[in-house]
Design a protein around this motif. Structure first.
Motif, mmCIF file in Angstrom:
data_model
loop_
_atom_site.group_PDB
_atom_site.id
_atom_site.type_symbol
_atom_site.label_atom_id
_atom_site.label_comp_id
_atom_site.label_asym_id
_atom_site.label_seq_id
_atom_site.Cartn_x
_atom_site.Cartn_y
_atom_site.Cartn_z
ATOM 1 N N SER A 375 88.665 32.189 108.303
ATOM 2 C CA SER A 375 88.976 31.235 109.358
ATOM 3 C C SER A 375 90.223 30.416 109.025
ATOM 4 C CB SER A 375 87.768 30.305 109.546
ATOM 5 O OG SER A 375 87.906 29.513 110.688
ATOM 6 N N HIS A 379 93.140 33.467 109.854
ATOM 7 C CA HIS A 379 93.456 33.073 111.232
ATOM 8 C C HIS A 379 94.500 31.958 111.293
ATOM 9 C CE1 HIS A 379 90.740 35.675 113.353
ATOM 10 N NE2 HIS A 379 89.689 35.222 112.693
ATOM 11 N N GLU A 423 86.306 37.866 114.754
ATOM 12 C CA GLU A 423 86.446 37.019 115.946
ATOM 13 C C GLU A 423 85.231 36.153 116.243
ATOM 14 O OE1 GLU A 423 89.425 36.806 117.237
ATOM 15 O OE2 GLU A 423 90.050 38.351 115.806
ATOM 16 N N HIS A 424 84.161 36.347 115.502
ATOM 17 C CA HIS A 424 82.932 35.599 115.776
ATOM 18 C C HIS A 424 83.109 34.140 115.335
ATOM 19 C CE1 HIS A 424 78.783 35.002 116.694
ATOM 20 N NE2 HIS A 424 78.446 34.723 115.463
ATOM 21 N N GLU A 425 82.828 33.217 116.268
ATOM 22 C CA GLU A 425 83.068 31.804 115.986
ATOM 23 C C GLU A 425 81.760 31.027 116.031
ATOM 24 O OE1 GLU A 425 87.038 29.882 117.190
ATOM 25 O OE2 GLU A 425 85.612 29.163 118.694
ATOM 26 N N ARG A 426 81.528 30.216 115.009
ATOM 27 C CA ARG A 426 80.313 29.396 114.973
ATOM 28 C C ARG A 426 80.666 28.011 114.461
ATOM 29 N NH1 ARG A 426 75.205 32.139 114.794
ATOM 30 N NH2 ARG A 426 74.392 30.040 115.084
ATOM 31 N N THR A 427 79.933 27.001 114.938
ATOM 32 C CA THR A 427 80.075 25.659 114.390
ATOM 33 C C THR A 427 79.001 25.478 113.326
ATOM 34 O OG1 THR A 427 80.977 24.854 116.454
ATOM 35 C CG2 THR A 427 80.086 23.203 114.959
ATOM 36 N N THR A 446 84.259 24.144 112.881
ATOM 37 C CA THR A 446 84.202 25.422 113.580
ATOM 38 C C THR A 446 84.871 26.490 112.722
ATOM 39 O OG1 THR A 446 84.207 24.318 115.694
ATOM 40 C CG2 THR A 446 84.851 26.629 115.694
ATOM 41 N N LYS A 448 85.705 30.675 112.205
ATOM 42 C CA LYS A 448 85.872 31.938 112.943
ATOM 43 C C LYS A 448 85.988 33.099 111.959
ATOM 44 C CE LYS A 448 89.039 33.899 116.377
ATOM 45 N NZ LYS A 448 90.229 33.555 117.179
ATOM 46 N N TRP A 450 82.672 35.810 110.605
ATOM 47 C CA TRP A 450 81.398 35.755 109.876
ATOM 48 C C TRP A 450 80.888 37.156 109.541
ATOM 49 C CZ3 TRP A 450 78.864 31.201 108.507
ATOM 50 C CH2 TRP A 450 79.375 30.030 109.065
#
Ligand SMILES: [Zn+2]
Length: 495
Positions: A375, A379, A423-427, A446, A448, A450
């Motif tokens: 992330s 990114h 591309e999977h995004e989690r908080t 946040t 991005k 995982w």
């Protein structure tokens, strides 16, 4: 009968030496990588895993960990290694020492290390090893035994322990370390011992000393100066243990290590100044093997981000400001820093509470090993996936006697891997991390990128946010080498 137990297909695999991930299949047999090829038909394997075009990284080697520091080691081993799988780590190397916390006792490692192994056996969800801190003069005599017989190739010294009665707590240094002489004399004698065993046994794998670089006397002075300063607590904590103390300690360590000829690992660099000191030490002593580490939290948190969020983020060395975070990323990108680890210590909210000085330092982060690097590194800062694999897998594996059985996706290596959805995004929430820790300073961040699947020695142990297997982690008797491969080969030879 199938040629492979499992084939992982349709992934983009991060292979050592290649600039770009390769679209290849990975064939697994008896827990090891048996083939890497353009195509392996599903019919040749009992099981096929479709990676759906995602990235396949080598399993992470989280080489700075603290199993059992604040809770019984049995509990931590079970819960915190599960957390490692979330972030794609399949090996952890944990620091262990006698003295306060951990088992709250001292004595010979010949007795205590077997107890540690007994209490952890059968509980870990990933493979695990131990770095050992010789705390007493008598334990220095056990270094040779630890290397030649006990599977330990790395040791530790904590430079700031000699002034521990500084933190407005009643803890006195000798009571804390349970040591007869925990000073620079002890450190130098330790360096000589580690250098000696490295000369005797180092051809089998690197033997080294890890150092926590902060200076106790300066911390004492700065804590006194902070008494009446009104800034938020974690910013205050950073001011009370300023980068100057790391910088000074790194230079002291450099002088002594170059004299003793010992390989050193400078742990958890937190600041631009500490990085500068590492570069200076390398140029002063070009023959010295100096490896530098930083942590996920020093790369992704600032005290500003943690303002009004309690003391969960108290850690040594402290969380710094934005300038230091960006300096560390530069060090990661230009190769000044060799690896990134979590410094994971499961430290419950009740040990933090709301008074800065007595709050216990440390927190967990192993579940974010690949996620933070992808992330914040890939990114946001253009760090290559190849470099990320080196930082969290290959380089720590090399430094600590695990490579190439761990740390690389190559034929013959353990089939430890993680499939990452970039591309999977989690908080982040505490629940997401699968740790026993009931809070996290990363809350609300946040992230991005995982892992969707983590495999340990050919077995899927974590998938789509769920643990999928009973604990199968094994003790890493380091250096992992030819002997282990030969016996694994002999085992599969009959099948
Ligand atoms: Zn640590």
């Amino acid at each position: 009968m199938s040629r492979y137990d499992t084939v992982v297909r349709n992934g983009r695999v991060v292979l050592p030496g290649l600039d770009q991930p390769a679209e290849v299949a990975v064939g697994i047999r008896d827990g090891r990588i048996a083939a890497i090829a353009d195509e392996i038909p599903s019919a040749e394997a009992d099981d096929a895993i479709d990676a759906q075009g995602r990235i396949i990284f080598p399993g992470g080697v989280d080489c700075h960990f603290h199993l059992g520091i604040y809770r019984p080691i049995e509990l931590d081993t079970a819960s915190e290694t599960e957390s490692s799988l979330v972030g794609g780590a399949t090996s952890v190397i944990s620091y262990f020492r006698t003295g306060s916390h951990y088992m709250n006792k001292t004595g010979p490692y010949r007795e205590i290390l077997p107890e540690v192994l007994d209490r952890t056996r059968g509980r870990a969800h990933c493979d695990y090893g131990f770095h050992i801190a010789p705390m007493t003069t008598a334990q220095l005599d056990e270094i040779d035994w630890m290397v030649s017989e006990a599977g330990v190739t790395s040791f530790k010294y904590y430079m700031f322990y000699k002034g521990l009665n500084l933190a407005a707590s009643s803890t006195d240094a000798a009571a804390y370390t349970m040591s007869d002489s925990y000073d620079f004399g002890h450190l130098f004698a330790m360096m000589e011992r580690v250098a000696l065993v490295d000369r005797q046994h180092g051809s089998r794998g690197r033997i080294s000393l890890s150092i926590h670089c902060e200076n106790a006397e300066l911390i004492k002075l700065f804590i006194e100066r902070m008494r009446d300063v009104e800034v938020p607590p974690l910013e205050l904590y950073s001011m009370a243990r300023p980068p100057l103390t790391e910088r000074l300690s790194i230079h002291e360590a450099g002088v002594m290590a170059s004299e003793a000829g010992v390989r050193v690992n400078l742990l958890h660099l937190s600041s631009a100044d500490s990085l500068r000191a590492v570069r200076e030490v390398r140029s002063l002593y070009p023959d010295l093997d100096v490896q530098a580490e930083t942590t996920l939290h020093h790369l992704s948190l600032t005290y500003d981000m943690l303002e009004n969020k309690g003391l969960g983020g108290k850690v040594n060395p402290p969380i710094r400001g934005r300038h230091d975070v960006e300096a560390l990323w530069k060090g990661v990108a230009d190769g000044s820093i060799q690896w990134v680890a979590s410094d994971h210590a499961c430290c419950l909210e009740e040990l933090k509470q709301d008074d800065l000085w007595p709050a216990q330092p440390g927190f967990g982060g192993t579940a974010l090993l690949y996620p933070i690097l992808v992330s914040e590194g890939y990114h946001k800062r253009g760090l290559s996936l190849q470099r990320i694999a080196e930082l969290v897998s290959a380089n720590p594996a090399r430094a600590y006697g695990l490579y190439p059985i761990k740390g690389a996706l190559v034929v013959g290596a353990d089939a430890d891997l993680t499939i990452v959805d970039l591309e999977h995004e989690r908080t982040v929430t505490p629940e997401l991390l699968h740790s026993a820790q009931d809070h996290t300073p990363f809350s609300g961040v946040t992230v991005k990128g995982w892992p969707t699947l983590t495999m340990l020695r050919g077995r899927v142990v974590f998938r789509d946010g769920q643990l999928t297997a009973s604990p199968s982690g094994e003790f890493l008797r380091r250096p992992l080498g030819v002997g282990r491969r030969a016996s694994a080969g002999a085992r599969s030879g009959g099948s």
